[in-house]
Design an enzyme around this catalytic site. Structure first.
Site, PDB file in Angstrom:
ATOM      1  N   CYS A   1      -4.762   2.616  -3.696  1.00  0.00           N
ATOM      2  CA  CYS A   1      -3.534   3.108  -3.069  1.00  0.00           C
ATOM      3  C   CYS A   1      -2.379   2.131  -3.263  1.00  0.00           C
ATOM      4  CB  CYS A   1      -3.717   3.385  -1.578  1.00  0.00           C
ATOM      5  SG  CYS A   1      -4.936   4.634  -1.236  1.00  0.00           S
TER       6      CYS A   1
ATOM      7  N   LYS B   1     -10.509  -0.555  10.330  1.00  0.00           N
ATOM      8  CA  LYS B   1     -10.729  -1.762   9.520  1.00  0.00           C
ATOM      9  C   LYS B   1     -11.080  -2.950  10.407  1.00  0.00           C
ATOM     10  CE  LYS B   1      -7.213  -0.290   6.209  1.00  0.00           C
ATOM     11  NZ  LYS B   1      -7.733   0.112   4.908  1.00  0.00           N
TER      12      LYS B   1
ATOM     13  N   ASP C   1       3.048  -4.739   8.269  1.00  0.00           N
ATOM     14  CA  ASP C   1       1.852  -3.925   8.085  1.00  0.00           C
ATOM     15  C   ASP C   1       0.649  -4.866   8.173  1.00  0.00           C
ATOM     16  OD1 ASP C   1      -0.332  -2.580   7.146  1.00  0.00           O
ATOM     17  OD2 ASP C   1       0.600  -1.871   5.286  1.00  0.00           O
TER      18      ASP C   1
ATOM     19  N   HIS D   1       0.868  -1.175   0.000  1.00  0.00           N
ATOM     20  CA  HIS D   1       0.000   0.000   0.000  1.00  0.00           C
ATOM     21  C   HIS D   1       0.913   1.236   0.000  1.00  0.00           C
ATOM     22  CE1 HIS D   1      -2.793   2.944   1.877  1.00  0.00           C
ATOM     23  NE2 HIS D   1      -3.774   2.146   1.488  1.00  0.00           N
TER      24      HIS D   1
ATOM     25  N   GLN E   1      -4.542  -5.113   6.920  1.00  0.00           N
ATOM     26  CA  GLN E   1      -5.548  -6.005   6.352  1.00  0.00           C
ATOM     27  C   GLN E   1      -5.653  -7.312   7.122  1.00  0.00           C
ATOM     28  OE1 GLN E   1      -7.758  -5.374   4.058  1.00  0.00           O
ATOM     29  NE2 GLN E   1      -6.969  -3.339   3.641  1.00  0.00           N
TER      30      GLN E   1
HETATM   31  C1  LIG Z   1      -2.162  -2.882   3.656  1.00  0.00           C
HETATM   32  C2  LIG Z   1      -2.524  -1.512   4.111  1.00  0.00           C
HETATM   33  N1  LIG Z   1      -1.597  -0.743   4.699  1.00  0.00           N
HETATM   34  C3  LIG Z   1      -1.873   0.479   5.152  1.00  0.00           C
HETATM   35  C4  LIG Z   1      -3.120   1.025   5.014  1.00  0.00           C
HETATM   36  C5  LIG Z   1      -3.367   2.408   5.513  1.00  0.00           C
HETATM   37  O1  LIG Z   1      -4.365   2.425   6.481  1.00  0.00           O
HETATM   38  P1  LIG Z   1      -4.948   3.805   7.007  1.00  0.00           P
HETATM   39  O2  LIG Z   1      -5.515   4.500   5.814  1.00  0.00           O
HETATM   40  O3  LIG Z   1      -5.986   3.406   7.979  1.00  0.00           O
HETATM   41  O4  LIG Z   1      -3.834   4.559   7.623  1.00  0.00           O
HETATM   42  C6  LIG Z   1      -4.121   0.279   4.397  1.00  0.00           C
HETATM   43  C7  LIG Z   1      -5.467   0.844   4.204  1.00  0.00           C
HETATM   44  O5  LIG Z   1      -6.054   0.801   3.152  1.00  0.00           O
HETATM   45  C8  LIG Z   1      -3.815  -1.019   3.940  1.00  0.00           C
HETATM   46  O6  LIG Z   1      -4.740  -1.775   3.343  1.00  0.00           O
END
Ligand SMILES: Cc1ncc(COP(=O)(O)O)c(C=O)c1O
Lengths: 151, 417
Positions: B375, B237, B211, B134, B214
């Site tokens: 993203c 999430k 990370d 992401h 998900q």
């Molecule tokens: C794999 C991953 N990392 C990071 C993020 C970033 O999360 P946030 O927008 O809640 O900071 C997301 C959110 O879409 C994600 O799916």
């Protein structure tokens, strides 16, 4: 299927979307600009050939985008051919106002009436940029800018 | 506050209809159609239990935390700090002070990039990420690269969306100082072999950030068993409120790391000459935190624990299989991301219609999905698609949601096919 969807995806739009006109690079282009819609990943390049009096003698485009974006680019490149840069700029304004609901399709000059098929985007706020991206990009090309992004 | 024991409370049968009744929003309509919410990977809906926990804070015991010398301030501080214990247990951390509250997963990664990255990485040091990250796990490292001259390396993925492990091995070297990878792809659902990644990274002396944005909603995590150095996720999430995220870091590392922001709450004493930092976790939590949101996240984790992540995972796996079968039967549909180990996400493209057009049409049928690059633009480029439609499955989805999606795609075909 709902009426506003049928209104948005009229036959003409589907046809331009599937078989876009002027869909090619243009070797003689004097001005070109790239347009990005980072939200949906749409990307296109508008090629314009201006003569010494700043008349658009030719216009074409390439890119990937949704049906609305492709149809809009296809119709736009047809329409701006043979116009002066100033005329193209004011067409942009009229089209933009129609899409955002600030104007309406009845305000379009007769020679722009075709574009009224895109007025359905007014009911879809997230799709307005799809219709206007090619136009924003064309205006950027006229101004000699190389890149725009709708955000 | 205690968390329920998963094994004891996991129901024998997973009653998804009863679970749906906990989520008020699922009974609303979208364009006069029943809402089929298939966008939990972007942000999940909230159960009544979370909504109530948040409103109760504001109705009964709201005050600032760590400050007031009166009953409600003490009460809310206890609940706020109690949430750290719920999280500690949920991810298997050794200490509650290893749980740092942030605004979201993005901020958690940025905290590590700023505090750990700027202070412990220097020119020529290498950070490895993967091709499926992401933007939140790409951009902070690029910023660090531009500032400190570190080298950012990207481990490739296969056409199915799996990490190419041998290529990852080849990137590892004594220059590798940090490996920062997603546990699960937000676009394709691929689950990465993080235990293997962590062990191999540690073998060359690198630290590892996982990370978990998900994965944390689908797969039980034990950060000590995994041995990762940092683990991050977002509350929203995980069926909790937005505005709250978590950074887990190992105590020794967090102790060495300087604060990320300066202000109130993160100091132990301040004079105009100098300040000394508060102890963990407060060192990293400058200013008034997201109080109700943190408490809401605690309620969300208790809700998830009540159902049991194993039971949730099994239900979601069953639905993913059903969705994959149903979607694969549609002509001209191609699934992006076909790794053998994946969870809860199915991304696809249609030969004859752009994802943006698909999303608009199926929205009118009450189906909420995401369309775009999610993203993850470098991943889109790798998979050679400008965008995809992504349907993602949460603990409350049922077969009717998938059927609604498939039916709505029929309308797309009718129009564009
Ligand atoms: C794999 C991953 N990392 C990071 C993020 C970033 O999360 P946030 O927008 O809640 O900071 C997301 C959110 O879409 C994600 O799916």
């Amino acid at each position: 299927m709902s009426d506003d969807l049928r209104e948005l995806y009229q036959e003409v739009i589907l046809d331009h979307g599937k078989n876009p006109r002027n869909f090619h690079e243009h070797d003689g282009a004097t001005n070109e600009a790239r347009g990005n819609n980072p939200l949906c990943g749409d990307q296109l390049v508008i090629y314009l050939q201006l003569d010494g009096d700043r008349n658009v003698v030719n216009a074409s485009f390439l890119g990937k985008g949704c049906a609305i974006c492709m149809a809009s680019a296809s119709m736009m490149t047809d329409l701006v051919k043979g116009r002066s840069a100033d005329e193209a700029q004011s067409m942009f304004q009229a089209f933009h106002d129609m899409c955002t609901g600030e104007g309406d399709e009845t305000a379009l000059a007769e020679d722009m009436e075709k574009l009224s098929v895109l007025s359905g985007v007014r009911e879809f706020p997230t799709r307005v940029k799809c219709a206007t991206l090619p136009w924003h990009t064309m205006v950027a090309a006229l101004k000699g800018e190389n890149e725009i992004s709708t955000e | 506050m205690t968390t329920s024991n998963r094994a004891e409370t996991t129901p024998m049968t997973y009653d998804v209809e009863a679970i749906r009744a906990d989520f008020p929003i699922l009974s609303r309509k979208m364009h006069e159609k029943p809402l089929a919410f298939l966008d939990s990977a972007a942000s999940a809906q909230k159960p009544r239990q979370v909504i109530d926990a948040v409103s109760k804070v504001y109705e009964n015991e709201y005050a600032n935390v760590h400050r007031g010398l009166y009953q409600i301030s003490e009460a809310v501080t206890t609940r706020y700090e109690g949430t750290r214990e719920i999280i500690r247990e949920f991810i298997g951390a050794a200490h509650t002070h290893e749980i740092i509250f942030t605004r979201n997963g993005t901020e958690s990664i940025n905290l590590v990039a700023h505090s750990f990255g700027r202070n412990f990485l220097s020119e020529g040091d290498e950070v490895i990420i993967t091709a499926l990250e992401h933007h939140a796990n790409i951009v902070p490292w690029q910023m660090l690269r531009d500032e400190k001259g570190i080298v950012l390396k990207v481990a490739p993925i296969t056409d199915d969306g799996e990490l190419v492990m041998s290529a990852f091995d080849d990137l590892l070297s004594p220059r590798t100082k940090l490996v920062s990878v997603a546990h699960m792809s937000n676009v394709m659902g691929t689950i990465l072999p993080i235990k293997d990644i962590i062990d191999k990274a540690h073998a060359v002396g690198a630290k590892v950030l996982i990370d978990g944005c998900q994965s944390v909603t689908h797969i039980p995590v034990d950060v000590q068993a995994l041995g990762c150095d940092f683990y991050i996720f977002s509350g929203h999430k995980l069926y909790g409120p937005s505005g709250i995220g978590v950074l887990y870091g190992r105590e020794e590392l967090l102790d060495e790391m300087p604060p990320f922001m300066g202000g109130g709450d993160m100091i132990s004493s301040v004079t105009f000459e100098e300040s000394t930092w508060a102890k963990l976790p407060h060192k990293f939590e400058a200013g008034t935190p997201a109080i109700a949101q943190a408490i809401g996240l605690g309620a969300a984790i208790e809700y998830v624990n009540g159902l049991g992540l194993d039971a949730i995972g099994a239900h979601e796996a069953d639905l993913l299989k059903y969705a994959t079968q149903q979607l694969s039967s549609l002509e001209g549909l191609r699934i992006i991301g076909t790794a053998p180990t994946k969870a809860s996400v199915v991304s696809f493209v249609l030969e004859y219609a752009h994802p943006h057009d698909i999303a608009t049409i199926i929205d009118r049928a009450g189906v909420a999905v995401r369309a775009g690059h999610h993203c993850a633009q470098p991943l889109m480029e790798r998979m050679d698609v400008p965008a995809t439609v992504r349907a993602s499955i949460g603990l409350y989805n049922n077969r009717a949601d998938i059927d609604a999606l498939v039916r709505a795609l029929g309308e797309v075909q009718e129009m564009f096919g």
